[in-house]
Write an enzyme that holds these catalytic residues in place. Structure first.
Site, PDB file in Angstrom:
ATOM      1  N   GLY A  92      14.687  -0.037  14.215  1.00  0.00           N
ATOM      2  CA  GLY A  92      13.584  -0.835  13.667  1.00  0.00           C
ATOM      3  C   GLY A  92      13.585  -0.866  12.152  1.00  0.00           C
ATOM      4  O   GLY A  92      13.474  -1.919  11.535  1.00  0.00           O
ATOM      5  N   GLU A 142      11.274   8.488   7.986  1.00  0.00           N
ATOM      6  CA  GLU A 142      11.426   8.393   9.447  1.00  0.00           C
ATOM      7  C   GLU A 142      12.874   8.712   9.838  1.00  0.00           C
ATOM      8  O   GLU A 142      13.142   9.247  10.901  1.00  0.00           O
ATOM      9  CB  GLU A 142      11.005   7.004   9.951  1.00  0.00           C
ATOM     10  CG  GLU A 142      10.673   6.988  11.442  1.00  0.00           C
ATOM     11  CD  GLU A 142      10.028   5.692  11.914  1.00  0.00           C
ATOM     12  OE1 GLU A 142      10.744   4.695  12.100  1.00  0.00           O
ATOM     13  OE2 GLU A 142       8.792   5.659  12.109  1.00  0.00           O
ATOM     14  N   HIS A 171      -0.762   5.429 -15.854  1.00  0.00           N
ATOM     15  CA  HIS A 171      -2.185   5.661 -16.126  1.00  0.00           C
ATOM     16  C   HIS A 171      -2.868   6.274 -14.914  1.00  0.00           C
ATOM     17  O   HIS A 171      -4.087   6.285 -14.823  1.00  0.00           O
ATOM     18  CB  HIS A 171      -2.855   4.340 -16.513  1.00  0.00           C
ATOM     19  CG  HIS A 171      -2.203   3.717 -17.705  1.00  0.00           C
ATOM     20  ND1 HIS A 171      -2.583   3.999 -18.994  1.00  0.00           N
ATOM     21  CD2 HIS A 171      -1.136   2.873 -17.805  1.00  0.00           C
ATOM     22  CE1 HIS A 171      -1.804   3.328 -19.844  1.00  0.00           C
ATOM     23  NE2 HIS A 171      -0.916   2.641 -19.142  1.00  0.00           N
ATOM     24  N   LYS A 178       1.228   8.877  19.467  1.00  0.00           N
ATOM     25  CA  LYS A 178       0.994   7.631  20.218  1.00  0.00           C
ATOM     26  C   LYS A 178       0.506   7.954  21.630  1.00  0.00           C
ATOM     27  O   LYS A 178      -0.457   7.355  22.118  1.00  0.00           O
ATOM     28  CB  LYS A 178       2.304   6.836  20.350  1.00  0.00           C
ATOM     29  CG  LYS A 178       2.801   6.178  19.093  1.00  0.00           C
ATOM     30  CD  LYS A 178       4.019   5.330  19.433  1.00  0.00           C
ATOM     31  CE  LYS A 178       4.829   4.956  18.222  1.00  0.00           C
ATOM     32  NZ  LYS A 178       6.091   4.285  18.549  1.00  0.00           N
TER      33      LYS A 178
HETATM   34  O1  F6P Z   1       6.411   4.182  14.112  1.00  0.00           O
HETATM   35  C1  F6P Z   1       7.374   4.311  15.078  1.00  0.00           C
HETATM   36  C2  F6P Z   1       8.099   3.044  15.386  1.00  0.00           C
HETATM   37  O2  F6P Z   1       8.778   3.243  16.580  1.00  0.00           O
HETATM   38  C3  F6P Z   1       9.053   2.618  14.279  1.00  0.00           C
HETATM   39  O3  F6P Z   1      10.248   3.265  14.309  1.00  0.00           O
HETATM   40  C4  F6P Z   1       9.150   1.150  14.549  1.00  0.00           C
HETATM   41  O4  F6P Z   1       9.712   0.469  13.478  1.00  0.00           O
HETATM   42  C5  F6P Z   1       7.707   0.822  14.799  1.00  0.00           C
HETATM   43  O5  F6P Z   1       7.230   1.936  15.539  1.00  0.00           O
HETATM   44  C6  F6P Z   1       7.445  -0.459  15.538  1.00  0.00           C
HETATM   45  O6  F6P Z   1       8.072  -0.501  16.780  1.00  0.00           O
HETATM   46  P1  F6P Z   1       8.289  -1.855  17.547  1.00  0.00           P
HETATM   47  O7  F6P Z   1       9.162  -2.729  16.722  1.00  0.00           O
HETATM   48  O8  F6P Z   1       8.946  -1.490  18.847  1.00  0.00           O
HETATM   49  O9  F6P Z   1       6.941  -2.488  17.763  1.00  0.00           O
END
Ligand code: F6P
Length: 501
Positions: free
Chosen positions: A243, A329, A360, A469
Site C-alpha cells: 500500500g 510502517e 518559529h 483494528k
Molecule cells: O494502516 C494499515 C494499512 O494496512 C496500510 O498499510 C494501508 O496502506 C492502509 O491500511 C489502507 O489499506 P487499504 O488500501 O487496504 O484500504
C-alpha cells in the site's frame, strides 16, 4: 540499544572520533564539503554535515557489502519474495520501469502498463465529462502518496482527499462541493478497511447512487459488489505492491486527475530513472545506500531516537506525513526475517514540517534541547512563484539553520550558547517537477529498503497495525450498547460516554 552483529567496527570508529562534530571534521578535511556530495540528475545530496569521516564511511560501506546490498536490490527488482512473512514480491519498481531481466518483473511491468493505459483513458473520460471535482476516498498508503503528489504539483485543486473515519472530515470535505458535478474514487487495496468503507458509503449516498463512483483495488470483485460499481470503473492493483509503495499504480489516479496524465507519467519516469541509479551504481555513489547508512550511523552508532524531515518548499509540506508512513510502517519492527529478536534498535521516530514555520515552532528544541535529532533538509533551487525576494529569504533560512545546528556558537551566557554538532543532510532539487519528485520519493523508498537489509527485517509487512483494528471492530457492539467491554478501563470509559452523551 546499540546493534551488535556487524556493527562493532562502526562502534570503534565512533570511539576513535570521540563525538567529533562535522565542523571539526571539516576543519581537518575541508574537501569533504564537496566530496561528501552526490548527485543524480536533478537531485543533489550533501552529507558533509554528518559526523562520520572517510574511514568511518568506508566501514559503513563495508557493512553494506557484508549485507550483500547489491544482491538485495537485484532480488527486490527481480521480483523475488522479499516480503517473506507474506510470501510476496515487492515490485513497485515494475510499476514505473522495466529494469530487471527477471521474467516475473517483466510480466509485472507488462501488466502494470496495460492498466496504465486504462487509467489514461479514464482520466480523459473524466476530464471530458463536465465533472469539476473528484473526492478520493482512501487511507494510509491509499491516500498519503496521492495526497502528497497532488498537493505538491497541483493545478488549482479539484481533487479532494477524505481519509479519516471521523464524520467531521466527510462533512468538511463535502460541504463546498456540488454532488451533481462531483465524482468519487474509492481506493483500497483490500476493500476491507473500515474508514474507506464507511466514507465510501457516505459518498455513494451523497452522490445519489453509484453511477459516479470509481474504485481501485486488489480485490476488485469486493469493490464492485460492495458498492455496485461496474467492472469498467474498477482499476486493479496487485498483492505484489505494498500500500505505501502504490502511488505509482492506479492508486495514483487522483494524481493523474490533479496534474494531468502526462505529468503523472513524468513522475513515473523520474522514479524509474532513480531506480536505474540505485540498481546500477556502485555502493560508494549509490545515494539511497548512503542515505540508509547515514540513518544507521545516527541510530545504531550514535543512538539518536528521532529523525526529522524539514521541507523548505511549501509545496512539499506533506512530505513528512507521507514519509512517516513509508518509513515507520516499513521499519517499525522488532524481529528479524527469521522471527528472532533484532539485536539493536530499528526505526527512530520520524517527523517534520515545513520551513520556515518550523523555525518559529519546535526548532528551539533542535538547537538547544538535550536530545540530538538528525535532519534531512529538503529545498528547491528554482522557484516557480513570482516572489524572488521570498525565495532568497527561504534559501538563506535553509542554509542558516543547517549551519547553526552544525556549528553552534559559544557564549559566556549558557542560555545563549549553542552546542552545535547536530547533523543534517542537505537535499536540493533543481526544480520541483513531476520527474524530480518521483526521483525523490524513489530515493526514500530505496533507502528504506536498504535500512531493512542492514537491520535484517522485513520492510513490507505491517502486522503491528492489525490488533488495534480488531479491537475497534470488537468494541463497536459495546458502543452500540449491545455488549459489554472486557477491558476494565474501557468499561469505565464507555460508562463515561453513556453518561455524558
Ligand atoms: O494502516 C494499515 C494499512 O494496512 C496500510 O498499510 C494501508 O496502506 C492502509 O491500511 C489502507 O489499506 P487499504 O488500501 O487496504 O484500504
Amino acid at each position: 540499544m546499540k546493534m551488535k552483529s556487524g556493527f562493532d567496527t562502526l562502534q570503534s570508529h565512533a570511539t576513535r572520533l570521540q563525538g567529533a562534530s562535522s565542523s571539526s571534521l571539516l576543519a581537518k578535511d575541508p574537501a569533504r564539503a564537496r566530496d561528501f556530495a552526490l548527485r543524480q540528475e536533478s537531485l543533489y545530496f550533501n552529507f558533509a554535515r554528518q559526523s562520520y569521516d572517510r574511514d568511518a564511511l568506508d566501514a559503513l560501506l563495508a557493512l553494506a557489502r557484508a549485507r550483500d546490498m547489491t544482491d538485495a536490490y537485484r532480488r527486490l527488482f527481480g521480483g523475488e519474495k522479499v516480503n517473506v512473512t507474506e510470501g510476496r514480491a515487492a515490485l513497485h519498481t515494475a510499476l514505473r520501469g522495466d529494469h530487471s531481466g527477471a521474467a516475473v518483473a517483466r510480466e509485472a511491468y507488462a501488466t502494470a502498463s496495460v492498466v496504465r493505459l486504462r487509467m489514461g483513458a479514464l482520466v480523459a473520460e473524466l476530464e471530458a465529462s463536465g465533472i469539476t471535482d473528484i473526492v478520493s476516498v482512501g487511507i494510509g498508503g491509499s491516500d498519503l502518496g496521492p495526497r502528497l503528489v497532488a498537493d505538491a504539483l497541483r493545478e488549482p485543486a479539484r481533487v479532494h482527499f477524505l481519509s479519516n473515519v471521523d464524520g467531521a472530515a466527510a462533512q468538511r470535505t463535502l460541504a463546498p462541493l456540488d454532488p451533481a458535478r462531483t465524482a468519487a474514487i474509492l481506493i483500497s487495496k483490500t476493500f476491507g478497511t473500515q474508514e474507506t468503507l464507511l466514507n465510501g458509503g457516505i459518498l455513494r449516498d451523497w452522490l445519489g447512487g453509484s453511477e459516479r463512483l470509481y474504485a481501485v483495488s486488489a480485490n476488485p470483485e469486493r469493490a464492485a459488489a460492495a458498492f455496485d460499481i461496474a467492472g469498467e470503473r474498477v482499476l486493479p492493483m496487485w498483492d505484489w505492491v505494498g500500500g505505501r509503495y502504490s502511488l505509482w499504480s492506479a492508486v495514483g489516479l487522483p494524481i493523474a486527475l490533479a496534474i494531468g496524465f502526462d505529468r503523472f507519467e513524468g513522475l513515473l519516469a523520474g522514479a524509474s530513472e532513480f531506480d536505474a541509479h540505485v540498481l546500477n551504481s556502485p555502493l560508494e555513489t549509490n545515494i539511497s545506500v548512503r542515505h540508509a547508512l547515514t540513518a544507521v550511523w545516527n541510530r545504531n552508532v550514535l543512538g539518536h531516537a528521532a529523525h526529522g524531515v524539514m521541507t523548505y518548499d511549501q509545496r512539499l509540506a506533506l512530505l513528512p506525513a507521507y514519509l512517516q508512513q513509508l518509513v515507520m510502517e516499513s521499519l517499525g519492527k522488532s524481529v528479524k526475517l527469521d522471527g528472532s529478536a533484532v539485536d539493536g534498535d530499528t526505526v527512530p521516530v520520524w517527523w517534520g514540517g515545513a520551513g520556515t514555520d518550523v523555525q518559529h515552532s519546535f526548532f528551539q528544541a533542535l538547537h538547544q534541547g538535550t536530545g540530538i535529532v538528525p535532519l534531512d533538509f529538503v529545498g528547491t533551487i528554482r522557484h516557480d512563484d513570482p516572489y524572488a525576494e521570498n525565495h532568497l529569504a527561504l534559501m538563506s533560512n535553509l542554509f542558516a539553520q543547517a549551519e547553526a545546528l552544525a556549528n553552534g556558537q559559544t557564549s559566556e551566557d549558557p542560555h545563549r550558547a549553542y552546542a552545535g554538532g547536530r547533523p543534517s543532510t542537505l537535499i536540493l532539487l533543481d526544480a520541483l517537477t513531476p520527474e524530480s519528485l518521483g526521483a525523490l520519493i524513489a530515493m526514500y523508498e530505496h533507502s528504506v529498503y536498504a535500512q531493512s537489509v542492514l537491520w535484517g527485517i522485513n520492510a513490507f509487512d505491517q502486522f503491528g497495525v492489525e490488533l488495534g483494528k480488531q479491537l475497534a471492530n470488537g468494541l463497536l457492539p459495546a458502543l452500540r450498547g449491545e455488549a459489554e467491554a472486557s477491558d476494565p478501563v474501557t468499561k469505565v470509559l464507555l460508562a463515561e460516554l453513556k453518561a455524558r452523551s
